[in-house]
Design a protein around this motif. Structure first.
Motif, PDB file in Angstrom:
ATOM      1  N   SER A 150       7.634  16.318   5.029  1.00  0.00           N
ATOM      2  CA  SER A 150       6.447  15.907   4.266  1.00  0.00           C
ATOM      3  C   SER A 150       5.349  15.477   5.220  1.00  0.00           C
ATOM      4  O   SER A 150       5.617  14.918   6.280  1.00  0.00           O
ATOM      5  CB  SER A 150       6.791  14.751   3.332  1.00  0.00           C
ATOM      6  N   VAL A 151       4.111  15.766   4.832  1.00  0.00           N
ATOM      7  CA  VAL A 151       2.947  15.413   5.645  1.00  0.00           C
ATOM      8  C   VAL A 151       1.964  14.625   4.786  1.00  0.00           C
ATOM      9  O   VAL A 151       2.018  14.684   3.556  1.00  0.00           O
ATOM     10  CB  VAL A 151       2.252  16.660   6.241  1.00  0.00           C
ATOM     11  N   LEU A 152       1.077  13.902   5.431  1.00  0.00           N
ATOM     12  CA  LEU A 152       0.037  13.179   4.705  1.00  0.00           C
ATOM     13  C   LEU A 152      -0.802  14.168   3.911  1.00  0.00           C
ATOM     14  O   LEU A 152      -1.164  15.231   4.416  1.00  0.00           O
ATOM     15  CB  LEU A 152      -0.858  12.423   5.677  1.00  0.00           C
ATOM     16  N   ALA A 153      -1.103  13.836   2.668  1.00  0.00           N
ATOM     17  CA  ALA A 153      -1.931  14.695   1.822  1.00  0.00           C
ATOM     18  C   ALA A 153      -3.403  14.465   2.159  1.00  0.00           C
ATOM     19  O   ALA A 153      -3.806  13.359   2.502  1.00  0.00           O
ATOM     20  CB  ALA A 153      -1.681  14.386   0.354  1.00  0.00           C
ATOM     21  N   ASP A 154      -4.191  15.527   2.066  1.00  0.00           N
ATOM     22  CA  ASP A 154      -5.636  15.434   2.269  1.00  0.00           C
ATOM     23  C   ASP A 154      -6.251  14.935   0.967  1.00  0.00           C
ATOM     24  O   ASP A 154      -6.439  15.696   0.018  1.00  0.00           O
ATOM     25  CB  ASP A 154      -6.192  16.806   2.649  1.00  0.00           C
ATOM     26  N   LEU A 155      -6.543  13.640   0.910  1.00  0.00           N
ATOM     27  CA  LEU A 155      -7.057  13.041  -0.324  1.00  0.00           C
ATOM     28  C   LEU A 155      -8.405  13.622  -0.740  1.00  0.00           C
ATOM     29  O   LEU A 155      -8.723  13.652  -1.925  1.00  0.00           O
ATOM     30  CB  LEU A 155      -7.160  11.525  -0.176  1.00  0.00           C
ATOM     31  N   GLY A 156      -9.187  14.111   0.212  1.00  0.00           N
ATOM     32  CA  GLY A 156     -10.476  14.704  -0.103  1.00  0.00           C
ATOM     33  C   GLY A 156     -10.359  16.009  -0.876  1.00  0.00           C
ATOM     34  O   GLY A 156     -11.280  16.408  -1.578  1.00  0.00           O
ATOM     35  N   ALA A 157      -9.206  16.668  -0.762  1.00  0.00           N
ATOM     36  CA  ALA A 157      -8.998  17.942  -1.446  1.00  0.00           C
ATOM     37  C   ALA A 157      -8.307  17.761  -2.798  1.00  0.00           C
ATOM     38  O   ALA A 157      -8.087  18.738  -3.511  1.00  0.00           O
ATOM     39  CB  ALA A 157      -8.162  18.866  -0.564  1.00  0.00           C
ATOM     40  N   LEU A 158      -7.966  16.507  -3.154  1.00  0.00           N
ATOM     41  CA  LEU A 158      -7.259  16.252  -4.405  1.00  0.00           C
ATOM     42  C   LEU A 158      -8.198  15.643  -5.442  1.00  0.00           C
ATOM     43  O   LEU A 158      -9.145  14.949  -5.101  1.00  0.00           O
ATOM     44  CB  LEU A 158      -6.100  15.274  -4.166  1.00  0.00           C
TER      45      LEU A 158
ATOM     46  N   GLU B 261       0.834  -1.202   0.000  1.00  0.00           N
ATOM     47  CA  GLU B 261       0.000   0.000   0.000  1.00  0.00           C
ATOM     48  C   GLU B 261       0.867   1.249   0.000  1.00  0.00           C
ATOM     49  O   GLU B 261       1.845   1.345   0.725  1.00  0.00           O
ATOM     50  CB  GLU B 261      -0.891   0.002   1.236  1.00  0.00           C
ATOM     51  N   ARG B 262       0.517   2.206  -0.837  1.00  0.00           N
ATOM     52  CA  ARG B 262       1.249   3.472  -0.933  1.00  0.00           C
ATOM     53  C   ARG B 262       0.443   4.569  -0.239  1.00  0.00           C
ATOM     54  O   ARG B 262      -0.775   4.555  -0.254  1.00  0.00           O
ATOM     55  CB  ARG B 262       1.461   3.864  -2.397  1.00  0.00           C
ATOM     56  N   THR B 263       1.142   5.535   0.336  1.00  0.00           N
ATOM     57  CA  THR B 263       0.526   6.671   1.005  1.00  0.00           C
ATOM     58  C   THR B 263       0.889   7.931   0.240  1.00  0.00           C
ATOM     59  O   THR B 263       2.059   8.134  -0.099  1.00  0.00           O
ATOM     60  CB  THR B 263       1.047   6.779   2.457  1.00  0.00           C
ATOM     61  N   VAL B 264      -0.088   8.786  -0.048  1.00  0.00           N
ATOM     62  CA  VAL B 264       0.168  10.040  -0.752  1.00  0.00           C
ATOM     63  C   VAL B 264       0.548  11.107   0.268  1.00  0.00           C
ATOM     64  O   VAL B 264      -0.142  11.303   1.270  1.00  0.00           O
ATOM     65  CB  VAL B 264      -1.072  10.487  -1.567  1.00  0.00           C
ATOM     66  N   VAL B 265       1.670  11.773   0.011  1.00  0.00           N
ATOM     67  CA  VAL B 265       2.170  12.819   0.903  1.00  0.00           C
ATOM     68  C   VAL B 265       2.474  14.077   0.104  1.00  0.00           C
ATOM     69  O   VAL B 265       2.580  14.051  -1.131  1.00  0.00           O
ATOM     70  CB  VAL B 265       3.432  12.356   1.676  1.00  0.00           C
ATOM     71  N   ARG B 266       2.605  15.192   0.832  1.00  0.00           N
ATOM     72  CA  ARG B 266       2.926  16.489   0.213  1.00  0.00           C
ATOM     73  C   ARG B 266       4.175  17.019   0.907  1.00  0.00           C
ATOM     74  O   ARG B 266       4.228  17.087   2.131  1.00  0.00           O
ATOM     75  CB  ARG B 266       1.764  17.455   0.398  1.00  0.00           C
ATOM     76  N   CYS B 267       5.184  17.414   0.113  1.00  0.00           N
ATOM     77  CA  CYS B 267       6.400  17.963   0.702  1.00  0.00           C
ATOM     78  C   CYS B 267       6.199  19.450   1.014  1.00  0.00           C
ATOM     79  O   CYS B 267       5.184  20.052   0.622  1.00  0.00           O
ATOM     80  CB  CYS B 267       7.616  17.746  -0.207  1.00  0.00           C
ATOM     81  N   ALA B 268       7.163  20.030   1.692  1.00  0.00           N
ATOM     82  CA  ALA B 268       7.079  21.437   2.098  1.00  0.00           C
ATOM     83  C   ALA B 268       6.997  22.378   0.897  1.00  0.00           C
ATOM     84  O   ALA B 268       6.508  23.498   1.011  1.00  0.00           O
ATOM     85  CB  ALA B 268       8.282  21.803   2.964  1.00  0.00           C
ATOM     86  N   GLU B 269       7.440  21.924  -0.269  1.00  0.00           N
ATOM     87  CA  GLU B 269       7.353  22.735  -1.489  1.00  0.00           C
ATOM     88  C   GLU B 269       6.006  22.572  -2.188  1.00  0.00           C
ATOM     89  O   GLU B 269       5.752  23.212  -3.192  1.00  0.00           O
ATOM     90  CB  GLU B 269       8.486  22.359  -2.450  1.00  0.00           C
ATOM     91  N   GLY B 270       5.166  21.633  -1.687  1.00  0.00           N
ATOM     92  CA  GLY B 270       3.844  21.428  -2.264  1.00  0.00           C
ATOM     93  C   GLY B 270       3.750  20.290  -3.263  1.00  0.00           C
ATOM     94  O   GLY B 270       2.679  20.039  -3.810  1.00  0.00           O
ATOM     95  N   HIS B 271       4.860  19.594  -3.511  1.00  0.00           N
ATOM     96  CA  HIS B 271       4.848  18.479  -4.460  1.00  0.00           C
ATOM     97  C   HIS B 271       4.127  17.276  -3.860  1.00  0.00           C
ATOM     98  O   HIS B 271       4.301  16.956  -2.686  1.00  0.00           O
ATOM     99  CB  HIS B 271       6.277  18.069  -4.822  1.00  0.00           C
ATOM    100  N   LEU B 272       3.344  16.607  -4.677  1.00  0.00           N
ATOM    101  CA  LEU B 272       2.637  15.392  -4.258  1.00  0.00           C
ATOM    102  C   LEU B 272       3.379  14.176  -4.776  1.00  0.00           C
ATOM    103  O   LEU B 272       3.790  14.140  -5.934  1.00  0.00           O
ATOM    104  CB  LEU B 272       1.218  15.386  -4.812  1.00  0.00           C
TER     105      LEU B 272
END
Length: 72
Positions: A46-54, A2-13
């Motif tokens: 990097s933090v977990l990305a909010d999948l609901g906003a993507l 299983e992969r987890t989507v994250v966002r880095c401090a620069e905003g990259h997913l």
């Protein structure tokens, strides 16, 4: 795996195979983890990305961009 989507401090997913919650005693260190971003090739908080906003396309693209190493 299983992969987890994250966002880095620069905003990259991008995605990572693990995103463990590290604890020291009763307090958590914080929500971010140092991961080498595959887009800017630098260690970034990097933090977990909010999948609901993507959008579905953003999630699909992030899952194709994989972080190679997990450091802390």
């Amino acid at each position: 795996m299983e992969r987890t989507v994250v966002r880095c401090a620069e905003g990259h997913l991008f995605s990572t195979a693990t995103f463990p919650l590290q604890n020291l005693g009763p307090e958590r260190i914080g929500p971010g983890r140092l991961i080498r971003c595959p887009l800017c090739a630098r260690l970034r908080s990097s933090v977990l990305a909010d999948l609901g906003a993507l959008t579905d396309d953003q999630i699909r693209l992030a899952l194709r961009r994989e972080a190679v190493e997990f450091l802390a």
